[in-house]
Design a protein around this motif. Structure first.
Motif, PDB file in Angstrom:
ATOM      1  N   VAL A 110      22.711  25.983 -59.186  1.00  0.00           N
ATOM      2  CA  VAL A 110      23.701  25.588 -58.188  1.00  0.00           C
ATOM      3  C   VAL A 110      23.279  24.241 -57.572  1.00  0.00           C
ATOM      4  N   VAL A 111      24.232  23.359 -57.308  1.00  0.00           N
ATOM      5  CA  VAL A 111      23.935  22.083 -56.654  1.00  0.00           C
ATOM      6  C   VAL A 111      23.705  22.350 -55.171  1.00  0.00           C
ATOM      7  N   ARG A 112      22.569  21.860 -54.666  1.00  0.00           N
ATOM      8  CA  ARG A 112      22.204  22.094 -53.269  1.00  0.00           C
ATOM      9  C   ARG A 112      22.411  20.839 -52.433  1.00  0.00           C
ATOM     10  N   GLU A 113      22.270  21.024 -51.105  1.00  0.00           N
ATOM     11  CA  GLU A 113      22.605  19.944 -50.179  1.00  0.00           C
ATOM     12  C   GLU A 113      21.590  19.876 -49.048  1.00  0.00           C
ATOM     13  N   VAL A 114      21.301  18.667 -48.601  1.00  0.00           N
ATOM     14  CA  VAL A 114      20.560  18.479 -47.358  1.00  0.00           C
ATOM     15  C   VAL A 114      21.464  17.670 -46.441  1.00  0.00           C
ATOM     16  N   SER A 115      21.678  18.161 -45.213  1.00  0.00           N
ATOM     17  CA  SER A 115      22.600  17.488 -44.292  1.00  0.00           C
ATOM     18  C   SER A 115      21.849  16.718 -43.223  1.00  0.00           C
ATOM     19  N   PHE A 116      22.371  15.554 -42.897  1.00  0.00           N
ATOM     20  CA  PHE A 116      21.863  14.754 -41.787  1.00  0.00           C
ATOM     21  C   PHE A 116      23.006  14.587 -40.800  1.00  0.00           C
ATOM     22  N   ALA A 117      22.745  13.906 -39.703  1.00  0.00           N
ATOM     23  CA  ALA A 117      23.780  13.765 -38.668  1.00  0.00           C
ATOM     24  C   ALA A 117      25.052  13.125 -39.233  1.00  0.00           C
ATOM     25  N   ASP A 118      24.885  12.092 -40.029  1.00  0.00           N
ATOM     26  CA  ASP A 118      26.065  11.315 -40.419  1.00  0.00           C
ATOM     27  C   ASP A 118      26.334  11.317 -41.927  1.00  0.00           C
ATOM     28  N   ARG A 119      25.553  12.056 -42.671  1.00  0.00           N
ATOM     29  CA  ARG A 119      25.763  12.075 -44.120  1.00  0.00           C
ATOM     30  C   ARG A 119      25.028  13.278 -44.693  1.00  0.00           C
ATOM     31  N   SER A 120      25.195  13.484 -45.983  1.00  0.00           N
ATOM     32  CA  SER A 120      24.467  14.559 -46.645  1.00  0.00           C
ATOM     33  C   SER A 120      24.090  14.074 -48.028  1.00  0.00           C
ATOM     34  N   MET A 121      23.094  14.747 -48.626  1.00  0.00           N
ATOM     35  CA  MET A 121      22.779  14.391 -50.009  1.00  0.00           C
ATOM     36  C   MET A 121      22.758  15.671 -50.839  1.00  0.00           C
ATOM     37  N   GLN A 122      23.111  15.524 -52.096  1.00  0.00           N
ATOM     38  CA  GLN A 122      23.156  16.674 -52.985  1.00  0.00           C
ATOM     39  C   GLN A 122      22.179  16.462 -54.140  1.00  0.00           C
ATOM     40  N   TYR A 123      21.635  17.575 -54.641  1.00  0.00           N
ATOM     41  CA  TYR A 123      20.624  17.498 -55.698  1.00  0.00           C
ATOM     42  C   TYR A 123      20.570  18.841 -56.397  1.00  0.00           C
ATOM     43  N   CYS A 124      19.870  18.875 -57.528  1.00  0.00           N
ATOM     44  CA  CYS A 124      19.662  20.124 -58.250  1.00  0.00           C
ATOM     45  C   CYS A 124      18.175  20.451 -58.211  1.00  0.00           C
ATOM     46  N   ALA A 125      17.845  21.607 -57.653  1.00  0.00           N
ATOM     47  CA  ALA A 125      16.429  21.971 -57.507  1.00  0.00           C
ATOM     48  C   ALA A 125      15.757  22.132 -58.870  1.00  0.00           C
ATOM     49  N   THR A 126      16.448  22.753 -59.822  1.00  0.00           N
ATOM     50  CA  THR A 126      15.839  22.964 -61.141  1.00  0.00           C
ATOM     51  C   THR A 126      15.562  21.626 -61.827  1.00  0.00           C
ATOM     52  N   CYS A 127      16.526  20.715 -61.780  1.00  0.00           N
ATOM     53  CA  CYS A 127      16.359  19.423 -62.456  1.00  0.00           C
ATOM     54  C   CYS A 127      15.400  18.496 -61.706  1.00  0.00           C
ATOM     55  N   GLN A 128      15.363  18.588 -60.359  1.00  0.00           N
ATOM     56  CA  GLN A 128      14.726  17.511 -59.599  1.00  0.00           C
ATOM     57  C   GLN A 128      13.506  17.874 -58.766  1.00  0.00           C
ATOM     58  N   THR A 129      13.422  19.130 -58.329  1.00  0.00           N
ATOM     59  CA  THR A 129      12.333  19.438 -57.388  1.00  0.00           C
ATOM     60  C   THR A 129      11.498  20.636 -57.848  1.00  0.00           C
ATOM     61  N   GLY A 130      11.404  20.826 -59.153  1.00  0.00           N
ATOM     62  CA  GLY A 130      10.585  21.910 -59.684  1.00  0.00           C
ATOM     63  C   GLY A 130      11.080  23.282 -59.250  1.00  0.00           C
ATOM     64  N   GLY A 131      12.375  23.380 -58.983  1.00  0.00           N
ATOM     65  CA  GLY A 131      12.973  24.665 -58.624  1.00  0.00           C
ATOM     66  C   GLY A 131      12.911  24.991 -57.143  1.00  0.00           C
ATOM     67  N   LYS A 132      12.197  24.164 -56.357  1.00  0.00           N
ATOM     68  CA  LYS A 132      12.057  24.464 -54.918  1.00  0.00           C
ATOM     69  C   LYS A 132      13.158  23.784 -54.103  1.00  0.00           C
ATOM     70  N   PRO A 133      13.975  24.556 -53.393  1.00  0.00           N
ATOM     71  CA  PRO A 133      14.989  23.927 -52.530  1.00  0.00           C
ATOM     72  C   PRO A 133      14.331  23.105 -51.425  1.00  0.00           C
ATOM     73  N   LEU A 134      14.932  21.964 -51.088  1.00  0.00           N
ATOM     74  CA  LEU A 134      14.415  21.130 -50.001  1.00  0.00           C
ATOM     75  C   LEU A 134      14.861  21.706 -48.665  1.00  0.00           C
ATOM     76  N   ALA A 135      14.039  21.487 -47.647  1.00  0.00           N
ATOM     77  CA  ALA A 135      14.408  21.973 -46.312  1.00  0.00           C
ATOM     78  C   ALA A 135      15.650  21.232 -45.831  1.00  0.00           C
ATOM     79  N   ASP A 136      16.551  21.962 -45.252  1.00  0.00           N
ATOM     80  CA  ASP A 136      17.733  21.366 -44.675  1.00  0.00           C
ATOM     81  C   ASP A 136      17.688  21.622 -43.170  1.00  0.00           C
ATOM     82  N   ARG A 137      17.412  20.560 -42.414  1.00  0.00           N
ATOM     83  CA  ARG A 137      17.206  20.714 -40.968  1.00  0.00           C
ATOM     84  C   ARG A 137      18.404  21.343 -40.272  1.00  0.00           C
ATOM     85  N   ARG A 138      19.589  20.942 -40.700  1.00  0.00           N
ATOM     86  CA  ARG A 138      20.773  21.474 -40.050  1.00  0.00           C
ATOM     87  C   ARG A 138      20.866  22.975 -40.312  1.00  0.00           C
ATOM     88  N   MET A 139      20.601  23.359 -41.557  1.00  0.00           N
ATOM     89  CA  MET A 139      20.636  24.767 -41.905  1.00  0.00           C
ATOM     90  C   MET A 139      19.603  25.546 -41.098  1.00  0.00           C
TER      91      MET A 139
END
Ligand SMILES: [Zn+2]
Length: 306
Positions: free
Chosen positions: A272-301
């Motif tokens: 699944v494509v995941r998201e990290v949100s910031f105040a004025d924007r967000s970024m999307q990424y794939c944990a399996t493809c990009q971060t060794g399967g580990k989801p990045l912390a999302d401060r807003r979440m």
């Protein structure tokens, strides 16, 4: 926000329409959109368009040596018309910030949605008189593999191209090599033309975490990033070029594999494509493809979960 491929698409489109056309007049629908006063915008009337080019995300219409240069920013857009209405554009009455009419009554409106007005138009004799252009880093399609590696490793900065205003601002003295790659790719003074959307796409194609530290990338990762940068942008330009201005936003959206697709399936690995949100924007990424399967912390979440 249009980024390099859409801006290149607009440039190609405008070039096919207005090259060698005389300008009839330029009307302002917003006084604040024009950032310069000399030469006056009226001086463009009667002169002929001799070139249309791009500097990063800036569009440069060369009208016989006087350049109308603009940056669409976040919510700005160019609306082309084969026959512009004859109604007069009045400041404050419409979302039209500027109307450029050519001798055959074709032309375009620059529009800006929303309340945050950031669309910027400059009328200058030399595009480098625009601070946002003077401070641009190299174009990603022009930079060599070796120069790109030097940029990432902090051996080369765009300082020679910076304006006096930027030097000493902290931005110029920051060591590029310790920066996270996502922020570095979006920094117009490092590389010109890439924004939030294409940096997501490039990092996904390169299989790199947005938080990877630029200076710590090994040679193989630099290769992947360099190739991804060029492949993603070249592919997007091919998709954008030849399309009328009104179709460019849809073409951009259609080409995205992860950006703006949180919750959808990664077309490469099926995660699944995941998201990290910031105040004025967000970024999307794939944990399996990009971060060794580990989801990045999302401060807003995590704030919401407290
Ligand atoms: Zn994936």
């Amino acid at each position: 926000m249009p980024e390099l491929p859409e801006v290149q698409g607009l440039v190609d489109f405008l070039r096919s329409r207005v090259l060698d056309l005389p300008v009839a007049r330029v009307d302002l629908g917003s006084f604040s959109v024009l950032k310069t006063y000399e030469p006056p915008v009226d001086s463009l009337g009667g002169l002929t368009v001799t070139d249309v080019t791009r500097h990063g995300k800036w569009i440069d219409i060369d009208v016989d040596g006087i350049h109308l240069v603009f940056h669409l920013s976040r919510a700005g857009w160019l609306r082309w018309s084969e026959a512009l209405p004859q109604t007069v554009v009045r400041p404050g009455k419409s979302p039209i910030a500027l109307r450029m009419r050519f001798a055959d009554d074709s032309g375009f409106d620059l529009t800006e949605a929303g309340t945050q007005k950031r669309l910027a138009v400059h009328v200058v004799r030399d595009p480098r008189d625009v601070p946002g252009i003077a401070s641009l880093g190299p174009d990603p399609l022009d930079i060599s593999r070796a120069d790109f590696a030097d940029l990432l490793h902090g051996k080369r900065t765009a300082s020679g191209r910076r304006t006096a205003d930027d030097i000493g601002s902290g931005e110029a003295t920051r060591n590029e090599s310790s920066r996270q790659i996502k922020g570095l790719l979006r920094d117009q003074s490092v590389i010109a033309g890439v924004g939030n959307a294409y940096s997501d796409e490039v990092l996904h194609a390169a299989k790199l975490s947005p938080y990877a530290v630029a200076g710590k990338l090994d040679e193989e990762a630099v290769d992947r990033l360099y190739d991804a940068l060029r492949d993603v942008l070249t592919g997007a330009i091919a998709a954008a070029s030849g399309k009328p201005a009104k179709d460019l936003k849809d073409a951009k959206r259609a080409g995205m594999r992860v950006h703006g697709r949180a919750g959808e399936t990664c077309p490469v690995c099926g995660d699944v494509v995941r998201e990290v949100s910031f105040a004025d924007r967000s970024m999307q990424y794939c944990a399996t493809c990009q971060t060794g399967g580990k989801p990045l912390a999302d401060r807003r979440m995590s704030r919401l979960l407290k």
